[in-house]
Scaffold this motif. Structure first.
Motif, PDB file in Angstrom:
ATOM      1  N   GLY A   1      -5.267   3.560  13.299  1.00  0.00           N
ATOM      2  CA  GLY A   1      -4.670   4.877  13.212  1.00  0.00           C
ATOM      3  C   GLY A   1      -3.265   4.821  12.640  1.00  0.00           C
ATOM      4  O   GLY A   1      -2.912   5.598  11.748  1.00  0.00           O
ATOM      5  N   PHE A   2      -2.469   3.888  13.142  1.00  0.00           N
ATOM      6  CA  PHE A   2      -1.098   3.741  12.662  1.00  0.00           C
ATOM      7  C   PHE A   2      -1.066   3.340  11.189  1.00  0.00           C
ATOM      8  O   PHE A   2      -0.322   3.917  10.390  1.00  0.00           O
ATOM      9  N   ALA A   3      -1.879   2.335  10.809  1.00  0.00           N
ATOM     10  CA  ALA A   3      -1.852   1.830   9.429  1.00  0.00           C
ATOM     11  C   ALA A   3      -2.322   2.887   8.445  1.00  0.00           C
ATOM     12  O   ALA A   3      -1.688   3.105   7.395  1.00  0.00           O
ATOM     13  N   ALA A   4      -3.434   3.579   8.764  1.00  0.00           N
ATOM     14  CA  ALA A   4      -3.920   4.645   7.887  1.00  0.00           C
ATOM     15  C   ALA A   4      -2.898   5.769   7.803  1.00  0.00           C
ATOM     16  O   ALA A   4      -2.676   6.354   6.730  1.00  0.00           O
ATOM     17  N   GLY A   5      -2.249   6.065   8.930  1.00  0.00           N
ATOM     18  CA  GLY A   5      -1.231   7.106   8.939  1.00  0.00           C
ATOM     19  C   GLY A   5      -0.011   6.757   8.114  1.00  0.00           C
ATOM     20  O   GLY A   5       0.565   7.612   7.444  1.00  0.00           O
ATOM     21  N   MET A   6       0.394   5.494   8.146  1.00  0.00           N
ATOM     22  CA  MET A   6       1.565   5.075   7.368  1.00  0.00           C
ATOM     23  C   MET A   6       1.341   5.252   5.879  1.00  0.00           C
ATOM     24  O   MET A   6       2.189   5.799   5.172  1.00  0.00           O
ATOM     25  N   VAL A   7       0.196   4.772   5.377  1.00  0.00           N
ATOM     26  CA  VAL A   7      -0.028   4.886   3.932  1.00  0.00           C
ATOM     27  C   VAL A   7      -0.301   6.336   3.538  1.00  0.00           C
ATOM     28  O   VAL A   7       0.069   6.759   2.436  1.00  0.00           O
ATOM     29  N   ALA A   8      -0.951   7.113   4.426  1.00  0.00           N
ATOM     30  CA  ALA A   8      -1.135   8.535   4.148  1.00  0.00           C
ATOM     31  C   ALA A   8       0.210   9.255   4.105  1.00  0.00           C
ATOM     32  O   ALA A   8       0.425  10.160   3.295  1.00  0.00           O
ATOM     33  N   ALA A   9       1.139   8.836   4.969  1.00  0.00           N
ATOM     34  CA  ALA A   9       2.489   9.402   4.941  1.00  0.00           C
ATOM     35  C   ALA A   9       3.203   9.016   3.656  1.00  0.00           C
ATOM     36  O   ALA A   9       3.976   9.807   3.105  1.00  0.00           O
ATOM     37  N   GLY A  10       2.945   7.800   3.172  1.00  0.00           N
ATOM     38  CA  GLY A  10       3.531   7.385   1.902  1.00  0.00           C
ATOM     39  C   GLY A  10       3.120   8.300   0.772  1.00  0.00           C
ATOM     40  O   GLY A  10       3.925   8.617  -0.118  1.00  0.00           O
ATOM     41  N   TYR A  11       1.867   8.755   0.822  1.00  0.00           N
ATOM     42  CA  TYR A  11       1.400   9.709  -0.195  1.00  0.00           C
ATOM     43  C   TYR A  11       2.009  11.090   0.034  1.00  0.00           C
ATOM     44  O   TYR A  11       2.459  11.744  -0.899  1.00  0.00           O
TER      45      TYR A  11
ATOM     46  N   MET B   1      -6.293  -0.737   4.382  1.00  0.00           N
ATOM     47  CA  MET B   1      -5.444  -0.830   5.569  1.00  0.00           C
ATOM     48  C   MET B   1      -6.250  -0.843   6.868  1.00  0.00           C
ATOM     49  O   MET B   1      -5.883  -1.514   7.830  1.00  0.00           O
ATOM     50  N   VAL B   2      -7.361  -0.093   6.931  1.00  0.00           N
ATOM     51  CA  VAL B   2      -8.148  -0.110   8.171  1.00  0.00           C
ATOM     52  C   VAL B   2      -8.839  -1.453   8.362  1.00  0.00           C
ATOM     53  O   VAL B   2      -9.279  -1.773   9.469  1.00  0.00           O
ATOM     54  N   ARG B   3      -8.918  -2.260   7.306  1.00  0.00           N
ATOM     55  CA  ARG B   3      -9.422  -3.623   7.442  1.00  0.00           C
ATOM     56  C   ARG B   3      -8.333  -4.564   7.958  1.00  0.00           C
ATOM     57  O   ARG B   3      -8.575  -5.416   8.808  1.00  0.00           O
ATOM     58  N   TRP B   4      -7.132  -4.428   7.408  1.00  0.00           N
ATOM     59  CA  TRP B   4      -6.043  -5.332   7.778  1.00  0.00           C
ATOM     60  C   TRP B   4      -5.534  -5.089   9.190  1.00  0.00           C
ATOM     61  O   TRP B   4      -4.984  -5.993   9.825  1.00  0.00           O
ATOM     62  N   PHE B   5      -5.685  -3.877   9.702  1.00  0.00           N
ATOM     63  CA  PHE B   5      -5.170  -3.528  11.039  1.00  0.00           C
ATOM     64  C   PHE B   5      -6.316  -3.029  11.911  1.00  0.00           C
ATOM     65  O   PHE B   5      -6.365  -1.842  12.263  1.00  0.00           O
ATOM     66  N   PRO B   6      -7.233  -3.904  12.292  1.00  0.00           N
ATOM     67  CA  PRO B   6      -8.422  -3.452  13.029  1.00  0.00           C
ATOM     68  C   PRO B   6      -8.111  -2.840  14.380  1.00  0.00           C
ATOM     69  O   PRO B   6      -8.905  -2.046  14.890  1.00  0.00           O
ATOM     70  N   HIS B   7      -6.995  -3.203  15.001  1.00  0.00           N
ATOM     71  CA  HIS B   7      -6.654  -2.669  16.308  1.00  0.00           C
ATOM     72  C   HIS B   7      -5.474  -1.706  16.250  1.00  0.00           C
ATOM     73  O   HIS B   7      -4.983  -1.261  17.286  1.00  0.00           O
TER      74      HIS B   7
ATOM     75  N   GLY C   1       0.813  -1.207   0.000  1.00  0.00           N
ATOM     76  CA  GLY C   1       0.000   0.000   0.000  1.00  0.00           C
ATOM     77  C   GLY C   1       0.845   1.255   0.000  1.00  0.00           C
ATOM     78  O   GLY C   1       0.537   2.241  -0.689  1.00  0.00           O
ATOM     79  N   LEU C   2       1.939   1.243   0.766  1.00  0.00           N
ATOM     80  CA  LEU C   2       2.866   2.370   0.781  1.00  0.00           C
ATOM     81  C   LEU C   2       3.453   2.634  -0.601  1.00  0.00           C
ATOM     82  O   LEU C   2       3.552   3.783  -1.043  1.00  0.00           O
ATOM     83  N   VAL C   3       3.852   1.570  -1.280  1.00  0.00           N
ATOM     84  CA  VAL C   3       4.438   1.717  -2.619  1.00  0.00           C
ATOM     85  C   VAL C   3       3.420   2.308  -3.588  1.00  0.00           C
ATOM     86  O   VAL C   3       3.731   3.204  -4.380  1.00  0.00           O
ATOM     87  N   CYS C   4       2.184   1.808  -3.525  1.00  0.00           N
ATOM     88  CA  CYS C   4       1.129   2.337  -4.399  1.00  0.00           C
ATOM     89  C   CYS C   4       0.898   3.819  -4.137  1.00  0.00           C
ATOM     90  O   CYS C   4       0.749   4.622  -5.073  1.00  0.00           O
ATOM     91  N   MET C   5       0.868   4.209  -2.860  1.00  0.00           N
ATOM     92  CA  MET C   5       0.656   5.612  -2.518  1.00  0.00           C
ATOM     93  C   MET C   5       1.816   6.491  -2.994  1.00  0.00           C
ATOM     94  O   MET C   5       1.606   7.591  -3.518  1.00  0.00           O
ATOM     95  N   ALA C   6       3.034   6.012  -2.814  1.00  0.00           N
ATOM     96  CA  ALA C   6       4.194   6.780  -3.268  1.00  0.00           C
ATOM     97  C   ALA C   6       4.176   6.944  -4.784  1.00  0.00           C
ATOM     98  O   ALA C   6       4.587   7.986  -5.309  1.00  0.00           O
ATOM     99  N   ALA C   7       3.684   5.918  -5.491  1.00  0.00           N
ATOM    100  CA  ALA C   7       3.667   5.956  -6.956  1.00  0.00           C
ATOM    101  C   ALA C   7       2.686   6.978  -7.509  1.00  0.00           C
ATOM    102  O   ALA C   7       2.836   7.414  -8.658  1.00  0.00           O
TER     103      ALA C   7
END
Length: 422
Positions: free
Chosen positions: A140-150, A131-137, A22-28
């Motif tokens: 915040g961290f998972a959504a933040g990581m991919v948003a940071a990738g963008y 990401m909010v599906r893969w990291f249910p608990h 997901g990070l790679v896709c966002m960076a792209a």
């Protein structure tokens, strides 16, 4: 027991692989927005148009990226993330390839603004929703990581694109990097998949202390609840208040006399903008991580109030170049976390099954902020001849939203979830 441990270990590895992809896709897909400023001067020269006419392209990119996100999110939920995000990465890269061949302003609007906006919007909403599906608990961290990738992905490409523009020219740079973005994003998207609802895919997370509802709301159901519109209002207000200031940074830095000053041997404004880009990316996973442990609304209160305090000090210390640079980083640090806190809060509240489509609706609040922030600040500045009222409006909005998070959203959301647990 060994089989169970192996299954859990595999699940943990799988979700981290999903986060990396997901990070790679966002960076792209980050460069069409964040590197646009490098393209404006050569593009204006090529087409023989004025800068205001050219900037309509960027507005179209943002509008298509944000205001079409509910439709894009619904398609992703229906057809799956792999297919739609693959299409999105190809559209984003193709927009640059096609832009290398444009010879009119209308074609530029179509391929860079419309095609690029649709492509980046599909990928952004799709990856966050996944990401909010893969990291249910740890949403915040998972959504933040991919948003940071963008937000930070363009750091990797800014200097190479700048060098290529000087050495190879506009057309070759566009098609060369367009192909690179499309290929990298498409390859990464092929590994994306949904977690299985009845498997151990996400079971390895620690027990969450975050209040989460058990019911899964469709977008049509969610839109009927005033609680959603409170979140929408809060995100729109935070987006607008932040953009009122950050979008005008070069202008008020010149009025404050900062552009002619050096800090630590470097020009103050470029140094501030470099720090800003870093802190704007760092805050997304960091505050997301904090919210996973101490609560969404508690973290919102801290972050939003931090931005309000930083803006206040920024205005008071406007003549001090060193403080201007440092406080600009704090302002961005208190602003960028909206892209991790709001999607995780929304999914906690309205469930995961329709998370992407639901976030598509909330993400339009960012479009409202993009549409209002810069123009509103410019209008107020034009009528008052100064920046005090602009800053005061933004600061007031920050503290208001912080108060809403702690004393309205938090108790309301608790009552809502407790009443809808079955």
């Amino acid at each position: 027991m060994t089989t169970m441990n192996l299954s859990v270990s595999t699940s943990v590895r799988t979700k981290w692989i999903q986060l990396f992809l997901g990070l790679v896709c966002m960076a792209a897909i980050s460069s069409p927005q964040y590197v646009w400023t490098l393209l404006t001067k050569p593009m204006a020269a090529k087409l023989g148009v004025a800068l205001p006419e050219l900037q309509v392209t960027f507005s179209l990119l943002i509008i298509l990226q944000t205001f079409f996100s509910p439709f894009q999110g619904r398609l992703i939920d229906y057809f799956g993330p792999r297919l739609l995000i693959s299409i999105g990465t190809l559209l984003s890269g193709m927009s640059w390839i096609l832009t290398s061949q444009v010879d009119s302003l209308s074609m530029l609007y179509l391929v860079y603004g419309c095609v690029g906006g649709l492509g980046t919007g599909i990928v952004y909403v799709g990856v966050v929703g996944l990401m909010v599906r893969w990291f249910p608990h740890s949403r915040g961290f998972a959504a933040g990581m991919v948003a940071a990738g963008y937000g930070m992905g363009a750091i990797v490409t800014t200097f190479p694109i700048s060098i290529s523009l000087k050495e190879n020219g506009l057309e070759q740079t566009l098609w060369m990097f367009g192909i690179l973005f499309a290929v990298v994003g498409f390859i990464a998207s092929q590994g994306l998949k949904m977690p299985s609802e009845n498997s151990n895919d996400v079971a390895a997370d620690n027990s969450s202390r975050i209040l989460q509802g058990k019911r899964h709301y469709r977008p049509t159901e969610m839109l009927k609840h005033p609680l959603f519109w409170l979140m929408f209002l809060m995100m729109a207000v935070m987006s607008t208040s932040g953009l009122m200031v950050v979008s005008q940074m070069a202008t008020f830095a010149a009025d404050f006399g900062i552009t002619q000053v050096t800090v630590l041997g470097m020009a103050a404004l470029p140094l501030a903008m470099t720090i800003d880009r870093f802190t704007n990316g760092l805050t997304r996973p960091l505050f997301g991580f904090v919210s996973d442990r101490f609560g969404r609304e508690n973290t919102m209160f801290i972050a939003f109030a931090l931005e309000g305090c930083a803006m206040t000090l920024w205005l008071v210390c406007k003549d001090n170049a060193l403080l201007f640079v440092l406080l600009s980083g704090v302002v961005f640090f208190g602003w960028g976390e909206i892209f991790s806190l709001f999607p995780s809060t929304l999914t906690d509240t309205f469930g995961t099954r329709y998370a992407t489509a639901n976030y598509g609706w909330l993400y339009t609040a960012q479009g409202v902020g993009s549409f209002l922030g810069g123009p509103l600040a410019a209008m107020v500045y034009q009528h008052t001849g100064g920046w005090n009222l602009v800053f005061s409006m933004a600061i007031g909005a920050d503290f208001l939203t912080a108060a809403l998070a702690l004393w309205v959203l938090k108790p309301w959301r608790k009552r809502f979830i407790e009443a809808n647990q079955h």
